[in-house]
Design an enzyme around this catalytic site. Sequence first.
Site, mmCIF file in Angstrom:
data_model
loop_
_atom_site.group_PDB
_atom_site.id
_atom_site.type_symbol
_atom_site.label_atom_id
_atom_site.label_comp_id
_atom_site.label_asym_id
_atom_site.label_seq_id
_atom_site.Cartn_x
_atom_site.Cartn_y
_atom_site.Cartn_z
ATOM 1 N N ASP A 1 -13.288 14.773 -4.694
ATOM 2 C CA ASP A 1 -13.319 16.057 -5.392
ATOM 3 C C ASP A 1 -14.524 16.035 -6.320
ATOM 4 O O ASP A 1 -15.366 15.138 -6.235
ATOM 5 C CB ASP A 1 -12.007 16.257 -6.165
ATOM 6 C CG ASP A 1 -11.600 17.727 -6.273
ATOM 7 O OD1 ASP A 1 -12.455 18.540 -6.684
ATOM 8 O OD2 ASP A 1 -10.443 18.051 -5.962
ATOM 9 N N PRO B 1 -16.648 15.235 -9.645
ATOM 10 C CA PRO B 1 -16.582 13.969 -10.384
ATOM 11 C C PRO B 1 -15.540 13.926 -11.489
ATOM 12 O O PRO B 1 -14.791 12.933 -11.602
ATOM 13 C CB PRO B 1 -18.000 13.825 -10.939
ATOM 14 C CG PRO B 1 -18.861 14.504 -9.925
ATOM 15 C CD PRO B 1 -18.054 15.679 -9.467
ATOM 16 N N LEU C 1 -4.945 6.786 -2.069
ATOM 17 C CA LEU C 1 -4.945 8.255 -2.050
ATOM 18 C C LEU C 1 -6.311 8.847 -1.711
ATOM 19 O O LEU C 1 -6.434 10.059 -1.556
ATOM 20 C CB LEU C 1 -4.443 8.801 -3.388
ATOM 21 C CG LEU C 1 -3.018 8.375 -3.765
ATOM 22 C CD1 LEU C 1 -2.589 9.055 -5.066
ATOM 23 C CD2 LEU C 1 -2.027 8.686 -2.646
ATOM 24 N N LYS C 2 -7.335 8.014 -1.623
ATOM 25 C CA LYS C 2 -8.655 8.430 -1.123
ATOM 26 C C LYS C 2 -9.164 9.699 -1.806
ATOM 27 O O LYS C 2 -9.502 10.687 -1.161
ATOM 28 C CB LYS C 2 -8.611 8.627 0.388
ATOM 29 C CG LYS C 2 -8.186 7.406 1.184
ATOM 30 C CD LYS C 2 -8.253 7.695 2.685
ATOM 31 C CE LYS C 2 -7.797 6.506 3.508
ATOM 32 N NZ LYS C 2 -6.326 6.306 3.446
ATOM 33 N N TYR C 3 -9.247 9.663 -3.112
ATOM 34 C CA TYR C 3 -9.690 10.840 -3.866
ATOM 35 C C TYR C 3 -11.087 11.291 -3.432
ATOM 36 O O TYR C 3 -11.981 10.478 -3.208
ATOM 37 C CB TYR C 3 -9.712 10.533 -5.361
ATOM 38 C CG TYR C 3 -8.385 10.164 -5.951
ATOM 39 C CD1 TYR C 3 -7.301 11.032 -5.883
ATOM 40 C CD2 TYR C 3 -8.203 8.933 -6.576
ATOM 41 C CE1 TYR C 3 -6.076 10.687 -6.443
ATOM 42 C CE2 TYR C 3 -6.984 8.584 -7.140
ATOM 43 C CZ TYR C 3 -5.928 9.467 -7.067
ATOM 44 O OH TYR C 3 -4.714 9.125 -7.617
ATOM 45 N N LYS D 1 0.837 -1.201 0.000
ATOM 46 C CA LYS D 1 0.000 0.000 0.000
ATOM 47 C C LYS D 1 0.870 1.249 0.000
ATOM 48 O O LYS D 1 1.756 1.404 0.848
ATOM 49 C CB LYS D 1 -0.931 0.040 1.216
ATOM 50 C CG LYS D 1 -1.863 1.258 1.225
ATOM 51 C CD LYS D 1 -2.792 1.245 2.418
ATOM 52 C CE LYS D 1 -2.129 1.724 3.694
ATOM 53 N NZ LYS D 1 -1.844 3.207 3.659
#
Length: 240
Positions: free
Chosen positions: A69, A71, A65-67, A37
């Site tokens: 924002d 779409p 990176l857990k975006y 990871k």
Amino acid sequence: MNRDEARKKIIFALDVNGIAEIDRYAGLLSDRVGMFKIGKELFTACGPEAVATVRRHGGQVFLDLKYHDIPNTVAKAMLEAARLGVQLANLHALGGLEMMETAASAVRREFGDDRPRLLAVTILTSSTAETLRRVGIDHPVEEMVVRLACLAREAGMDGVVASPREIGLIRQACGPDFLIVTPGVRPSFASQDDQKRIMSPDDAVREGADYLVIGRPIAKADDPVRAVDMIVDEIVAGCP
């Protein structure tokens, strides 16, 4: 469960400081864990070279990176992640249905069956009912996790990241083919650290977890290879 099946369930969290340490751990563990990871801190410091270093050793990558924002921005970020050759990538389910649908559709359209599997983060394992209440969410943690997992499935995501305590609930709500990746896993020889909702590796696998994210118990061990072997021992012993 045999040892090879057990080791493939382990994702080693590369919470390290630079390329040299990535190179060291990837060299030590690429044939002993299922995946590595790479999170925000490491990717911000080292960029795509972090992924490339793991891949040079034959390792697979979960880009964590857990975006979250608008779409279109998230979809473009997910496409860039896919172009790096990662196997798993994620975004925040709290970004909503449209954000997840747009990202999933974009990746499927460009990469087809060769795409990375896409995960939605439900509720962070450090969060409690009080954490949620203070940001205006008055539902129990377990209810929110299941609600977000179902939304992710509806959006076309392949699975979720969730605490081990919610594995059974997600499996019941989303079915056997929905991936569940769980941090908050602590082997018997390790401390709890800052995770609130934790479980042992064998318990998590029995509950239905597909992958276990484990970092400090391996990285802080005097012998990381031995630590991985001990975790595999726990999984095999608890999951005959």
